[in-house]
Scaffold this motif. Structure first.
Motif, short mmCIF file in Angstrom:
data_model
loop_
_atom_site.label_atom_id
_atom_site.label_comp_id
_atom_site.label_asym_id
_atom_site.label_seq_id
_atom_site.Cartn_x
_atom_site.Cartn_y
_atom_site.Cartn_z
N LEU A 67 2.50 -2.58 -16.87
CA LEU A 67 2.52 -1.30 -16.18
C LEU A 67 1.16 -0.94 -15.61
CD1 LEU A 67 4.72 0.76 -18.67
CD2 LEU A 67 5.41 -0.14 -16.45
N ALA A 68 0.08 -1.44 -16.23
CA ALA A 68 -1.25 -1.14 -15.71
C ALA A 68 -1.52 -1.85 -14.40
CB ALA A 68 -2.31 -1.53 -16.74
N ARG A 69 -0.80 -2.92 -14.10
CA ARG A 69 -1.03 -3.67 -12.87
C ARG A 69 -0.17 -3.17 -11.72
NH1 ARG A 69 -0.20 -9.75 -14.85
NH2 ARG A 69 -0.76 -10.18 -12.68
N VAL A 70 0.82 -2.34 -11.99
CA VAL A 70 1.77 -1.88 -10.97
C VAL A 70 1.37 -0.49 -10.49
CG1 VAL A 70 4.18 -1.38 -10.49
CG2 VAL A 70 3.59 -3.27 -11.99
N TRP A 96 4.47 -0.69 0.51
CA TRP A 96 3.75 -1.61 -0.37
C TRP A 96 2.24 -1.50 -0.23
CZ3 TRP A 96 7.26 -2.73 -3.58
CH2 TRP A 96 8.55 -3.06 -3.18
N PHE A 97 1.75 -0.66 0.66
CA PHE A 97 0.30 -0.55 0.85
C PHE A 97 -0.42 -0.05 -0.40
CE2 PHE A 97 -3.50 1.76 2.22
CZ PHE A 97 -4.18 0.75 2.90
N PRO A 98 0.08 0.95 -1.15
CA PRO A 98 -0.63 1.36 -2.38
C PRO A 98 -0.75 0.24 -3.40
CG PRO A 98 0.95 3.04 -1.72
CD PRO A 98 1.22 1.85 -0.87
N GLN A 99 0.24 -0.67 -3.46
CA GLN A 99 0.15 -1.77 -4.41
C GLN A 99 -0.96 -2.75 -4.00
OE1 GLN A 99 2.04 -2.32 -7.41
NE2 GLN A 99 0.22 -3.60 -7.52
N SER A 129 -0.64 -8.02 -8.41
CA SER A 129 0.28 -6.88 -8.40
C SER A 129 1.17 -6.81 -9.63
CB SER A 129 1.15 -6.93 -7.14
OG SER A 129 1.99 -8.07 -7.17
N GLY A 130 1.52 -7.94 -10.19
CA GLY A 130 2.45 -7.93 -11.32
C GLY A 130 3.90 -7.80 -10.90
N GLN A 173 3.02 -6.74 4.67
CA GLN A 173 2.57 -6.28 3.35
C GLN A 173 3.12 -7.16 2.23
OE1 GLN A 173 2.68 -1.81 2.88
NE2 GLN A 173 3.57 -1.94 4.92
N VAL A 174 4.38 -7.55 2.32
CA VAL A 174 4.96 -8.43 1.30
C VAL A 174 4.24 -9.78 1.30
CG1 VAL A 174 7.05 -9.66 0.62
CG2 VAL A 174 7.20 -7.28 1.35
#
Length: 719
Positions: free
Chosen positions: A356-359, A537-540, A551-552, A598-599
């Protein structure tokens, strides 16, 4: 209880009963006029002799066709879309029909500018270039006891919606008239919705050709009595809408004559009838390919001096539309089910605190808002649709609601796990200054000797003078403050500012309120959803670069969720024949391309590192090294360990390969094998930023639960 009007105001019910009685009285006079009785009060106003020549110069009304070569659609019930063209009948244009238009409006009172402006109202007539028509076509002779009614005439009614592209405002015009099945021609009266004047079907015979006036009047008589009976039954049952009051300030007071002509199809009459029957009641038989349903028309207003020309209006039958909605609902339900499955699998993969810390929480927050819009849209469509399509649309609506809840919960959980990352560690308070002791005055040598002598004497002890004490006044404590009552708004603001969960739910609630408010205006929700798609997906990507971790997210979820999301976006924004009739937007392809880019970046980050696409000078964040070189214990010490693990409390033993051989002590290198051994030995221990030492395996298991130090409770970076 909500739809039962038996508890409404008795005066309103009485008013509607009186209106029904008045309609009965009017129809009685109409029936007397139809039989030629001179006592009738009804008078049919003849059509202006110039109007039909004007119509014939602009619209070619249909004629009888050879039933073995061509035919007309007999049931026009459905939804029509097309372009319209505005014409001012009072202008001095060079059109060949302009003299007929001048003769037509010469009989109308258009010289009074104030009265004409009041009729035109506030609507911008010249701005409309698109029209939407909903049509209901009814065969009156379908009842068994009506044997003397013409089978070539149907009663047609519906609504014409004009749209102002500048303000997205709409004007609705009601029409009621006659449809001749054999030649596909339509004659109807029209007026703005909400205006006190409503199209009176009894006056429709004045529009039709003279040789068809009598049979048209007989059909209208049967239809009007049928409507009165139905309204009376609804009023007695409490299902009649009693709140349809006239608007005192309608957008316009113009009245219209509507003339339409259905285009013939090159299909024999019996094959087209078989096709229409199969569309109404599907049995699975093979029929001829459905020909296009097209119509041209004129909307003429004599009292306002204007005209609309309807060109190539394309229709879609109601049954075909409902079948299309059902097919869309089935595919959408499958797509939402795939999204739910992908989300569940992704949540199971990253259920630990490390995962969860990586997402990033924001892609899931954006998807939850998209699903909220989808839920509202599908639910609205289910309410507006009739019968089976409404039940089918409930499936994607329910799945969208489940997706919204799951994604919102997941984003909140991610926020709770990542909350310690931004928490500031409080600095230790500096010690308070201690009072300085008073200086002791120096003593001479004689005094020291006297003191020594006095020590051995048995006389009374010498009382030394106490030096004056320097009084250091401690700072007075601050006066007690009277507790002030904190207002609710201030408390709420502070709570939202300090609590991450409250802040997240507040943001989500704000966006949902905005979405529900602007969903009526089509352009704003499309722009809002387009922005959510474009930056999903930009925030990731930003979090992976900022934290120096991948990203995880699995490739399965990234690719699958993107394709499923693009299905809805491309269907409504790129398909010209979608169920909502939304016009295609070219920018939707740029949004799809940006999402795919982004993907691709997220997948490449897993292979080449989070910052592979950035110059080295722009990479500011480096990961913390949990395995720095450690000083080795004395080789002669009884315990060869680096210390005790703060989790399992066992000793962290030193790998024997770390010991230097005699050759190494003389300066000989350890070699490649020695370097690999030292690197492997470093992996066995982990030193946290707070200088607490752990076994690497123990710390990994701990970070799978919480990302804080198990000893000092400070946040830890990813391992």
């Amino acid at each position: 209880m909500l739809t039962n009007n038996r508890t409404d105001d008795a005066a309103t019910r009485t008013q509607h009963l009186e209106a029904l009685e008045a309609m009965n009285y009017e129809m009685a006079n109409y029936s007397l006029w139809l039989t030629g009785n001179s006592t009738s009060n009804f008078t049919l106003t003849p059509l202006n002799p110039v109007e039909m020549p004007l119509v014939d110069s602009l619209l070619t009304l249909g004629s009888q066709l050879d039933s073995m070569e061509a035919s007309y659609y007999t049931n026009l019930t459905g939804f029509w879309r097309g372009d319209i063209e505005f014409h001012n009948l009072t202008s001095n244009s060079t059109d060949p029909w302009q003299p007929l238009a001048h003769d037509l409006i010469s009989s109308a009172n258009l010289t009074n500018a104030t009265e004409l402006s009041d009729r035109l109202g506030s609507w911008n007539w010249s701005a409309s270039n698109k029209v939407a028509i909903s049509v209901g076509d009814k065969l009156v002779w379908s009842k068994p006891h009506l044997t003397n009614v013409s089978k070539d005439i149907a009663v047609i009614h519906g609504k014409i919606d004009l749209t102002d592209p500048g303000s997205s405002d709409e004007l609705r015009i009601d029409f009621d008239g006659i449809h001749f099945l054999s030649n596909g021609s339509i004659y109807a009266l029209a007026a703005s919705s909400g205006y006190r004047y409503r199209p009176d079907l009894r006056y429709a015979p004045s529009l039709v050709p003279e040789h068809r006036l009598n049979e048209t009047a007989q059909v209208i008589e049967v239809e009007e009595y049928s409507r009165i009976a139905k309204n009376k039954e609804k009023l007695e049952a409490g299902t009649l809408d009693l709140d349809q009051d006239d608007d005192d300030n309608p957008k316009t007071r113009c009245t219209f004559d509507f003339f339409g002509q259905v285009d013939p199809s090159l299909v024999p009459q019996f094959q087209l009838e078989e096709l229409e029957e199969e569309i109404d009641s599907p049995t699975g038989i093979s029929t001829v390919k459905q020909p296009p349903l097209l119509m041209n028309g004129l909307l003429i207003s004599k009292d306002c001096g204007m005209m609309y020309k309807l060109k190539d209006i394309r229709g879609l039958k109601s049954q075909s539309l409902y079948r299309k909605i059902t097919t869309y609902a089935g595919i959408s339900a499958i797509v939402n089910a795939i999204l739910l499955l992908l989300l569940t699998r992704q949540m199971s993969r990253s259920h630990s605190a490390v995962g969860l810390a990586r997402v990033s929480r924001y892609p899931f927050l954006a998807q939850s808002l998209i699903d909220a819009v989808s839920f509202v849209g599908h639910l609205t469509l289910a309410i507006l649709a009739d019968g089976r399509p409404s039940l089918a649309v409930l499936a994607p609506a329910g799945l969208s609601c489940i997706l919204f809840v799951r994604e919102a919960q997941y984003s909140v959980l991610i926020g709770q796990i990542q909350a310690p990352e931004d928490a500031e560690t409080p600095l230790p308070r500096p010690p308070s200054p201690q009072p300085t002791p008073p200086p002791v005055p120096p003593t001479s040598d004689h005094e020291h000797e006297a003191d020594n002598n006095d020590t051995h004497s048995e006389t009374a002890p010498l009382i030394q003078p106490t030096p004056p004490a320097t009084t250091t006044q401690a700072p007075a404590p601050p006066p007690p403050q009277t507790p002030q009552e904190q207002g609710f708004l201030r408390f709420l603001f502070n709570h939202i500012r300090t609590d991450p969960s409250a802040r997240l739910w507040t943001i989500m609630s704000f966006f949902l309120i905005v979405v529900f408010r602007v969903v009526v205006i089509l352009s704003l929700p499309l722009l809002f959803v387009g922005c959510l798609y474009a930056f999903m997906w930009f925030p990731q990507i930003h979090r992976a670069v900022r934290r120096g971790r991948t990203s995880g997210m699995s490739a399965e979820y990234l690719i699958g969720a993107t394709l499923c999301r693009l299905y809805f976006l491309l269907y409504f924004m790129a398909c010209p024949k979608n169920i909502l009739d939304v016009e295609p937007r070219r920018w939707v392809y740029l949004v799809a391309l940006f999402m795919g880019l982004q993907v691709a970046i997220l997948l490449l980050q897993d292979l080449f590192g989070p910052s592979f696409f950035l110059p080295r000078r722009m990479v500011k964040t480096t990961g913390y090294d949990y395995h720095p070189p450690m000083p080795l214990p004395d080789p002669e010490a009884p315990e060869q360990s680096l210390g005790d693990c703060a989790i399992c409390m066992d000793a962290i033993e030193v790998d024997p390969t770390l010991r230097q051989r005699p050759d190494d002590e003389k300066g000989v290198g350890v070699g490649v094998g020695g370097l690999w051994a030292q690197a492997g030995a470093r992996k066995s221990y982990s030193l946290a930023p707070c200088h607490h030492l752990f076994h690497t395996a123990c710390l990994e298991r701990w970070l799978a639960i919480k990302n804080i130090c198990p000893q000092c409770r400070r946040p830890l970076p990813p391992l």
